[in-house]
Write a protein that holds these residues in place. Sequence first.
Motif, PDB file in Angstrom:
ATOM      1  N   ASN A  14      46.879  -4.697  26.911  1.00 52.03           N
ATOM      2  CA  ASN A  14      46.457  -3.297  26.922  1.00 52.03           C
ATOM      3  C   ASN A  14      46.580  -2.719  25.510  1.00 52.03           C
ATOM      4  OD1 ASN A  14      45.979  -0.626  27.433  1.00 52.03           O
ATOM      5  ND2 ASN A  14      47.631  -0.361  28.897  1.00 52.03           N
ATOM      6  N   VAL A  15      45.436  -2.476  24.862  1.00 54.06           N
ATOM      7  CA  VAL A  15      45.437  -1.996  23.471  1.00 54.06           C
ATOM      8  C   VAL A  15      45.070  -0.505  23.374  1.00 54.06           C
ATOM      9  CG1 VAL A  15      44.992  -4.233  22.384  1.00 54.06           C
ATOM     10  CG2 VAL A  15      43.070  -2.851  23.150  1.00 54.06           C
ATOM     11  N   SER A  16      45.213   0.240  24.471  1.00 58.04           N
ATOM     12  CA  SER A  16      44.811   1.648  24.471  1.00 58.04           C
ATOM     13  C   SER A  16      45.642   2.475  23.492  1.00 58.04           C
ATOM     14  CB  SER A  16      44.921   2.234  25.876  1.00 58.04           C
ATOM     15  OG  SER A  16      46.220   2.050  26.381  1.00 58.04           O
ATOM     16  N   GLU A  17      46.934   2.099  23.318  1.00 55.36           N
ATOM     17  CA  GLU A  17      47.790   2.864  22.401  1.00 55.36           C
ATOM     18  C   GLU A  17      47.499   2.570  20.929  1.00 55.36           C
ATOM     19  OE1 GLU A  17      51.977   0.586  22.170  1.00 55.36           O
ATOM     20  OE2 GLU A  17      51.423   1.139  24.216  1.00 55.36           O
ATOM     21  N   LEU A  18      46.726   1.507  20.645  1.00 56.17           N
ATOM     22  CA  LEU A  18      46.361   1.199  19.261  1.00 56.17           C
ATOM     23  C   LEU A  18      45.280   2.151  18.736  1.00 56.17           C
ATOM     24  CD1 LEU A  18      47.905  -1.497  19.822  1.00 56.17           C
ATOM     25  CD2 LEU A  18      46.192  -2.614  18.453  1.00 56.17           C
ATOM     26  N   GLY A  19      44.549   2.776  19.666  1.00 60.57           N
ATOM     27  CA  GLY A  19      43.502   3.723  19.269  1.00 60.57           C
ATOM     28  C   GLY A  19      42.240   3.059  18.785  1.00 60.57           C
ATOM     29  N   LEU A  20      41.947   1.842  19.289  1.00 60.10           N
ATOM     30  CA  LEU A  20      40.703   1.167  18.905  1.00 60.10           C
ATOM     31  C   LEU A  20      39.533   1.808  19.655  1.00 60.10           C
ATOM     32  CD1 LEU A  20      41.913  -2.534  19.102  1.00 60.10           C
ATOM     33  CD2 LEU A  20      41.610  -1.192  17.044  1.00 60.10           C
ATOM     34  N   VAL A  21      38.442   2.076  18.937  1.00 62.49           N
ATOM     35  CA  VAL A  21      37.300   2.778  19.519  1.00 62.49           C
ATOM     36  C   VAL A  21      36.031   1.952  19.293  1.00 62.49           C
ATOM     37  CG1 VAL A  21      35.993   4.941  19.536  1.00 62.49           C
ATOM     38  CG2 VAL A  21      38.411   4.986  18.987  1.00 62.49           C
ATOM     39  N   TRP A  43      40.173  -0.534  26.050  1.00 62.62           N
ATOM     40  CA  TRP A  43      41.325  -0.609  26.954  1.00 62.62           C
ATOM     41  C   TRP A  43      42.015  -1.964  26.838  1.00 62.62           C
ATOM     42  CZ3 TRP A  43      44.233   2.494  29.835  1.00 62.62           C
ATOM     43  CH2 TRP A  43      45.026   1.941  30.841  1.00 62.62           C
ATOM     44  N   GLY A  44      41.267  -3.035  27.053  1.00 63.11           N
ATOM     45  CA  GLY A  44      41.872  -4.380  27.035  1.00 63.11           C
ATOM     46  C   GLY A  44      41.215  -5.275  26.001  1.00 63.11           C
ATOM     47  N   LYS A  45      42.045  -6.114  25.374  1.00 62.61           N
ATOM     48  CA  LYS A  45      41.537  -7.088  24.406  1.00 62.61           C
ATOM     49  C   LYS A  45      42.280  -8.397  24.593  1.00 62.61           C
ATOM     50  CE  LYS A  45      39.498  -5.903  19.917  1.00 62.61           C
ATOM     51  NZ  LYS A  45      38.248  -6.468  20.316  1.00 62.61           N
ATOM     52  N   TYR A  46      41.687  -9.502  24.132  1.00 59.84           N
ATOM     53  CA  TYR A  46      42.323 -10.797  24.299  1.00 59.84           C
ATOM     54  C   TYR A  46      43.206 -11.144  23.094  1.00 59.84           C
ATOM     55  CZ  TYR A  46      38.907 -11.368  28.041  1.00 59.84           C
ATOM     56  OH  TYR A  46      38.159 -11.197  29.171  1.00 59.84           O
ATOM     57  N   ALA A  47      44.293 -11.850  23.391  1.00 59.82           N
ATOM     58  CA  ALA A  47      45.206 -12.322  22.341  1.00 59.82           C
ATOM     59  C   ALA A  47      45.662 -13.728  22.708  1.00 59.82           C
ATOM     60  CB  ALA A  47      46.406 -11.392  22.235  1.00 59.82           C
ATOM     61  N   GLN A  48      45.902 -14.559  21.678  1.00 63.59           N
ATOM     62  CA  GLN A  48      46.358 -15.934  21.926  1.00 63.59           C
ATOM     63  C   GLN A  48      47.844 -16.075  21.610  1.00 63.59           C
ATOM     64  OE1 GLN A  48      45.013 -19.216  19.516  1.00 63.59           O
ATOM     65  NE2 GLN A  48      44.705 -20.501  21.316  1.00 63.59           N
ATOM     66  N   VAL A  49      48.551 -16.703  22.531  1.00 59.36           N
ATOM     67  CA  VAL A  49      50.003 -16.911  22.384  1.00 59.36           C
ATOM     68  C   VAL A  49      50.241 -17.984  21.327  1.00 59.36           C
ATOM     69  CG1 VAL A  49      52.124 -17.575  23.601  1.00 59.36           C
ATOM     70  CG2 VAL A  49      50.393 -16.236  24.783  1.00 59.36           C
ATOM     71  N   CYS A  61      54.218  -3.989  20.587  1.00 59.06           N
ATOM     72  CA  CYS A  61      54.696  -4.489  21.881  1.00 59.06           C
ATOM     73  C   CYS A  61      53.781  -3.919  22.963  1.00 59.06           C
ATOM     74  CB  CYS A  61      56.149  -4.063  22.112  1.00 59.06           C
ATOM     75  SG  CYS A  61      56.876  -4.876  23.544  1.00 59.06           S
ATOM     76  N   LEU A  62      52.909  -4.757  23.506  1.00 57.85           N
ATOM     77  CA  LEU A  62      51.873  -4.289  24.434  1.00 57.85           C
ATOM     78  C   LEU A  62      52.058  -4.887  25.825  1.00 57.85           C
ATOM     79  CD1 LEU A  62      48.795  -4.785  22.079  1.00 57.85           C
ATOM     80  CD2 LEU A  62      50.080  -2.688  22.404  1.00 57.85           C
ATOM     81  N   ASP A  63      51.536  -4.178  26.818  1.00 56.82           N
ATOM     82  CA  ASP A  63      51.582  -4.650  28.211  1.00 56.82           C
ATOM     83  C   ASP A  63      50.546  -5.746  28.418  1.00 56.82           C
ATOM     84  OD1 ASP A  63      53.576  -2.896  29.237  1.00 56.82           O
ATOM     85  OD2 ASP A  63      52.124  -1.264  29.177  1.00 56.82           O
ATOM     86  N   ILE A  64      50.913  -6.744  29.205  1.00 57.25           N
ATOM     87  CA  ILE A  64      49.971  -7.817  29.552  1.00 57.25           C
ATOM     88  C   ILE A  64      49.187  -7.378  30.787  1.00 57.25           C
ATOM     89  CG2 ILE A  64      49.732 -10.234  30.231  1.00 57.25           C
ATOM     90  CD1 ILE A  64      52.446 -10.735  28.807  1.00 57.25           C
ATOM     91  N   PHE A  67      57.213 -12.303  32.667  1.00 55.20           N
ATOM     92  CA  PHE A  67      57.112 -11.383  31.525  1.00 55.20           C
ATOM     93  C   PHE A  67      55.997 -10.372  31.753  1.00 55.20           C
ATOM     94  CE2 PHE A  67      59.928 -14.301  29.722  1.00 55.20           C
ATOM     95  CZ  PHE A  67      60.350 -13.885  28.464  1.00 55.20           C
ATOM     96  N   LYS A  68      56.205  -9.145  31.270  1.00 53.12           N
ATOM     97  CA  LYS A  68      55.193  -8.096  31.405  1.00 53.12           C
ATOM     98  C   LYS A  68      54.656  -7.634  30.055  1.00 53.12           C
ATOM     99  CE  LYS A  68      56.841  -6.118  35.758  1.00 53.12           C
ATOM    100  NZ  LYS A  68      57.447  -4.929  36.396  1.00 53.12           N
ATOM    101  N   LYS A  69      55.436  -7.884  28.978  1.00 55.31           N
ATOM    102  CA  LYS A  69      55.030  -7.403  27.648  1.00 55.31           C
ATOM    103  C   LYS A  69      54.924  -8.571  26.664  1.00 55.31           C
ATOM    104  CE  LYS A  69      56.661  -2.622  27.818  1.00 55.31           C
ATOM    105  NZ  LYS A  69      55.503  -1.901  27.280  1.00 55.31           N
ATOM    106  N   ALA A  70      54.143  -8.337  25.615  1.00 54.04           N
ATOM    107  CA  ALA A  70      53.972  -9.351  24.567  1.00 54.04           C
ATOM    108  C   ALA A  70      53.972  -8.676  23.204  1.00 54.04           C
ATOM    109  CB  ALA A  70      52.665 -10.101  24.778  1.00 54.04           C
TER     110      ALA A  70
END
Length: 237
Positions: free
Chosen positions: A200-207, A215-221, A170-173, A155-158
């Motif tokens: 990859n959370v760059s498209e969320l616009g978090l600053v 750019w990157g943030k952690y998420a739990q499945v 729907c973000l890239d892993i 898988f490439k997306k989550a």
Amino acid sequence: MRKRAARGVKDSAKKAQGLVGLKGKLYAKERYKEKIKMKKNIKAHEEKSATVTNDKKVEDGAIPAYLLDRNEVNRTKVLSNMIKQKRKEKAGKWKVPIEKVKPMSEDEMFKVLRTGKRRKKAWKRVVNKVTFVDENFVRKPPKFERFIRPTGLRFKKAHVTHPELKTTFCLDILGVKKNPQSAMYTSLGVITKGTVVEVNVSELGLVTQTGKVVWGKYAQVTNNPENDGCINAVLLV
């Protein structure tokens, strides 16, 4: 294991007293490094913004209105959210949605693959679970490959849910940070329920506070990806 850990302190102390010369110096240096690391971890967990109230001095005469609330609360340690986040990540501690995960046996995780002339030596394993494989990954020749990660389960997306915004993206892993089952599964990129992945959370616009894009943030499945056919995760804010 608990008893062994409790006895370990005495064993290490006995060993430290027994070692002399260069071996003793090296051992003491290693123990010193371990203790420093442990203290830093504890300090990183405990450090937070705290307020201490001062005892108000009773002054003679009337006090002006603008001086009434002065020196009542003293901020001892105020850390910005960004520094806190960095320290949490360094210490390896997050507040995760799923804290306890059901352990998996090796039979559940892998399937034995019998191949080649020597059928008795079944040393190859096929991973039954969903995996993440880097784009630049090149497979070893079949003769030397021990763990086979099927392309159908890569898988490439989550689907990542932001807990505060209550929205799913729907973000890239970017990679697998930690699989609670085993360090080996982390290195293999196996994604099971409770795994912490970097997205990859760059498209969320978090600053950040300095104005840099996150750019990157952690998420739990939060689901079993091999059953559902998709990865659902919650962002660790």
